[in-house]
Design a protein around this motif. Structure first.
Motif, mmCIF file in Angstrom:
data_model
loop_
_atom_site.group_PDB
_atom_site.id
_atom_site.type_symbol
_atom_site.label_atom_id
_atom_site.label_comp_id
_atom_site.label_asym_id
_atom_site.label_seq_id
_atom_site.Cartn_x
_atom_site.Cartn_y
_atom_site.Cartn_z
ATOM 1 N N ILE A 1 34.215 3.461 33.586
ATOM 2 C CA ILE A 1 35.662 3.255 33.671
ATOM 3 C C ILE A 1 35.991 1.775 33.467
ATOM 4 O O ILE A 1 36.899 1.413 32.720
ATOM 5 C CB ILE A 1 36.204 3.740 35.030
ATOM 6 N N TYR A 2 35.238 0.920 34.112
ATOM 7 C CA TYR A 2 35.482 -0.511 33.958
ATOM 8 C C TYR A 2 35.201 -0.967 32.524
ATOM 9 O O TYR A 2 35.977 -1.692 31.911
ATOM 10 C CB TYR A 2 34.612 -1.297 34.929
ATOM 11 N N GLU A 3 34.063 -0.562 31.990
ATOM 12 C CA GLU A 3 33.683 -1.025 30.657
ATOM 13 C C GLU A 3 34.707 -0.613 29.613
ATOM 14 O O GLU A 3 35.125 -1.398 28.780
ATOM 15 C CB GLU A 3 32.302 -0.467 30.288
ATOM 16 N N ASN A 4 35.115 0.645 29.660
ATOM 17 C CA ASN A 4 36.034 1.158 28.656
ATOM 18 C C ASN A 4 37.447 0.611 28.797
ATOM 19 O O ASN A 4 38.266 0.749 27.898
ATOM 20 C CB ASN A 4 36.060 2.685 28.686
ATOM 21 N N ASN A 5 37.743 0.021 29.924
ATOM 22 C CA ASN A 5 39.030 -0.639 30.102
ATOM 23 C C ASN A 5 38.940 -2.139 29.844
ATOM 24 O O ASN A 5 39.912 -2.852 30.024
ATOM 25 C CB ASN A 5 39.563 -0.407 31.522
ATOM 26 N N GLY A 6 37.775 -2.613 29.447
ATOM 27 C CA GLY A 6 37.618 -4.037 29.191
ATOM 28 C C GLY A 6 37.829 -4.878 30.428
ATOM 29 O O GLY A 6 38.300 -6.018 30.341
ATOM 30 N N VAL A 7 37.472 -4.342 31.593
ATOM 31 C CA VAL A 7 37.738 -5.026 32.849
ATOM 32 C C VAL A 7 36.645 -6.043 33.160
ATOM 33 O O VAL A 7 35.454 -5.752 33.037
ATOM 34 C CB VAL A 7 37.834 -4.014 34.011
ATOM 35 N N LEU A 8 37.052 -7.219 33.545
ATOM 36 C CA LEU A 8 36.124 -8.265 33.956
ATOM 37 C C LEU A 8 36.539 -8.796 35.315
ATOM 38 O O LEU A 8 37.731 -8.938 35.600
ATOM 39 C CB LEU A 8 36.132 -9.415 32.943
ATOM 40 N N LEU A 9 35.562 -9.086 36.150
ATOM 41 C CA LEU A 9 35.848 -9.723 37.428
ATOM 42 C C LEU A 9 36.390 -11.124 37.186
ATOM 43 O O LEU A 9 36.022 -11.800 36.226
ATOM 44 C CB LEU A 9 34.578 -9.800 38.274
ATOM 45 N N SER A 10 37.257 -11.568 38.063
ATOM 46 C CA SER A 10 37.888 -12.877 37.888
ATOM 47 C C SER A 10 36.871 -13.996 38.036
ATOM 48 O O SER A 10 35.891 -13.880 38.776
ATOM 49 C CB SER A 10 39.013 -13.068 38.902
ATOM 50 N N ASP A 11 37.103 -15.087 37.318
ATOM 51 C CA ASP A 11 36.230 -16.261 37.427
ATOM 52 C C ASP A 11 36.198 -16.768 38.856
ATOM 53 O O ASP A 11 35.141 -17.180 39.364
ATOM 54 C CB ASP A 11 36.718 -17.364 36.494
ATOM 55 N N GLU A 12 37.349 -16.763 39.503
ATOM 56 C CA GLU A 12 37.431 -17.269 40.875
ATOM 57 C C GLU A 12 36.506 -16.500 41.808
ATOM 58 O O GLU A 12 35.788 -17.092 42.621
ATOM 59 C CB GLU A 12 38.870 -17.177 41.374
ATOM 60 N N LEU A 13 36.507 -15.174 41.685
ATOM 61 C CA LEU A 13 35.639 -14.364 42.534
ATOM 62 C C LEU A 13 34.172 -14.626 42.227
ATOM 63 O O LEU A 13 33.374 -14.896 43.129
ATOM 64 C CB LEU A 13 35.954 -12.877 42.345
ATOM 65 N N VAL A 14 33.809 -14.575 40.968
ATOM 66 C CA VAL A 14 32.406 -14.745 40.595
ATOM 67 C C VAL A 14 31.892 -16.120 40.989
ATOM 68 O O VAL A 14 30.768 -16.263 41.485
ATOM 69 C CB VAL A 14 32.232 -14.506 39.083
ATOM 70 N N ASN A 15 32.715 -17.138 40.808
ATOM 71 C CA ASN A 15 32.285 -18.500 41.132
ATOM 72 C C ASN A 15 32.259 -18.783 42.625
ATOM 73 O O ASN A 15 31.748 -19.827 43.056
ATOM 74 C CB ASN A 15 33.203 -19.515 40.444
#
Length: 453
Positions: free
Chosen positions: A290-304
């Protein structure tokens, strides 16, 4: 065989058309026939658990409305795109309202018919009691999710504001919205009854079934969650205290939380729903897809925000493109091929640690820091050296619970106090205490229910 057919009819024919609140199960097989023994009653509960395995019952859709993502396109599930833009009335509309009320209807079947199920002996009565208790706990969870999304945040002082309709019986009628205080009283009332029955009952699920049953752990975990979200820190502390003496997995064993649901050393899962990866529904509920097919990416702020050695950021949980991997087991030293691991973890031990830390923060900040450091050490994060504040606890909740349907709720309850603002790349903004934190009731409901406008 006859009884199986009766229950199947009761739980499919009757519920298939209850998209709106006025639709109560019709063509109901008489309850005297449907629940003429404990086995039939248990089958009805199993139907509720089966319903929970559907993707439309997972609350993760709310994550799209939070700040955890920096991108989403109208693709695999178009409703996610509209939620991402805080556009709750566009087609296709978010389905949480109708599906959660359908779930409540199933739970009400069990609750309303509790008194008619015959018990041949004390063991029978114990099983009937615990089935009833699970139905109460599950209904409380459904009501909590609906009121979090479709009503203003309840902080204990605004109990007179409109909440949601309380559909707690199988009557055929439209219902107006109950006020927030009444809704939360119902939630706590259900949980108190459930906890009493589960505490007093001699029933004990097998170890392999425990995490699939909304038993005592899940009821207490939900009570802690609900109390935290309404600012009742005394109750949140009492309920979460049941869990903080249970050890979290060591950093080296964190993989077990997601890859080894049934390992005896894995005590972190309090309630989850089944893995349906070998069914026809697998493609529909594959969280990763679901995430991949929606082009969803976690925010830079969260990942960092993760430290260098924090296990929660490793490639098994966030891939190189910042796609969340929590619900899929990638190829690693333990797996030669990708495993669509669709056990949805709805209540976890770590959340209870975080609730405890926030609940004790004002009265004993050193204890709050201690419990946060226990969690951080187990996740490979650097230890805190100064007392935390509520914002620090919120950041830890975000790191630990990302993509588990709680971030939007957290933003809603704390946006005003902490002046939290979410801004999209297109310039649209979710400000503190924004009316966009209250989702629109679906048009199908407002068009048919004269009490809701």
């Amino acid at each position: 065989m006859r009884r199986n057919i009766v229950i199947a009819l009761c739980c499919t024919m009757v519920f298939a058309s209850c998209d709106l609140l006025d639709i109560t199960p019709k063509h109901v097989v008489s309850t005297e026939k449907a629940f003429d023994d404990v086995e039939s009653y248990r089958m009805a509960l199993n139907n509720v658990y089966l319903t929970l395995t559907s993707s439309v019952m997972n609350m993760q859709t709310t994550d799209y409305a939070s700040d955890d993502f920096k991108n989403v396109i109208s693709g695999y599930a178009a409703s996610n795109y509209y939620v991402y833009n805080w556009d709750y009335q566009s087609q296709p509309q978010p389905y949480i309202w109708s599906y959660q009320y359908q779930l409540i209807a199933r739970e009400n079947v069990l609750i309303d018919n509790y008194g008619i199920v015959p018990a041949e002996n004390e063991a029978n009565q114990d099983e009937i009691d615990q089935i009833y208790a699970q139905a109460l706990g599950l209904r409380a969870w459904s009501l909590f999710n609906i009121v979090q999304i479709y009503a203003p945040h309840y902080d204990g002082s605004n109990g007179g504001e409109e909440g949601i309709p309380l559909k707690v019986h199988l009557e055929l009628e439209y219902l107006p919205k109950s006020d927030l205080e009444e809704v939360y009283n119902q939630i706590f009332g259900d949980l108190e009854k459930a906890e009493t029955l589960l505490t007093e009952s001699a029933y004990s699920p097998s170890s392999s079934d425990k995490s699939y049953e909304f038993g005592l752990d899940a009821v207490r975990a939900l009570r802690a969650r609900v109390a935290l979200f309404m600012g009742d820190m005394e109750t949140a502390l009492e309920a979460s205290s049941h869990f903080i003496d249970t050890e979290l997995l060591d950093k080296e064993d964190y993989w077990m939380l997601w890859e080894d649901q049934f390992g005896s050393a894995n005590k972190e899962i309090l309630f989850m729903t089944h893995d349906l990866s070998d069914t026809d529904d697998a493609e529909l509920i594959d969280y990763h897809e679901i995430y991949e097919n929606n082009g969803v990416l976690l925010s830079d702020e969260l990942v960092n925000s993760f430290g260098e050695d924090d296990i929660r950021k490793e490639s098994s949980y966030i891939n190189a493109n910042q796609v969340p991997y929590k619900y899929i087991v990638p190829v690693n030293e333990r797996n030669s091929q990708i495993d669509r691991n669709l056990h949805y973890k709805h209540f976890r031990l770590a959340e209870q640690y975080l609730i405890y830390a926030e609940a004790v923060l004002q009265s004993d900040p050193d204890e709050a820091m201690r419990i946060l450091n226990v969690l951080r050490e187990k996740r490979g994060a650097e230890l805190l050296t100064t007392r935390p504040d509520k914002l620090e606890i919120l950041k830890e909740r975000r790191r630990e619970l990302f993509c588990e349907s709680l971030r939007f709720y957290d933003l809603k309850r704390l946006s005003s106090e902490l002046n939290l603002v979410v801004e999209r790349a297109n310039g649209s903004v979710l400000t503190a205490n924004s009316p966009l934190y209250v989702w629109d009731v679906p048009k199908e409901e407002t068009n048919s229910n004269p009490y809701i406008f």
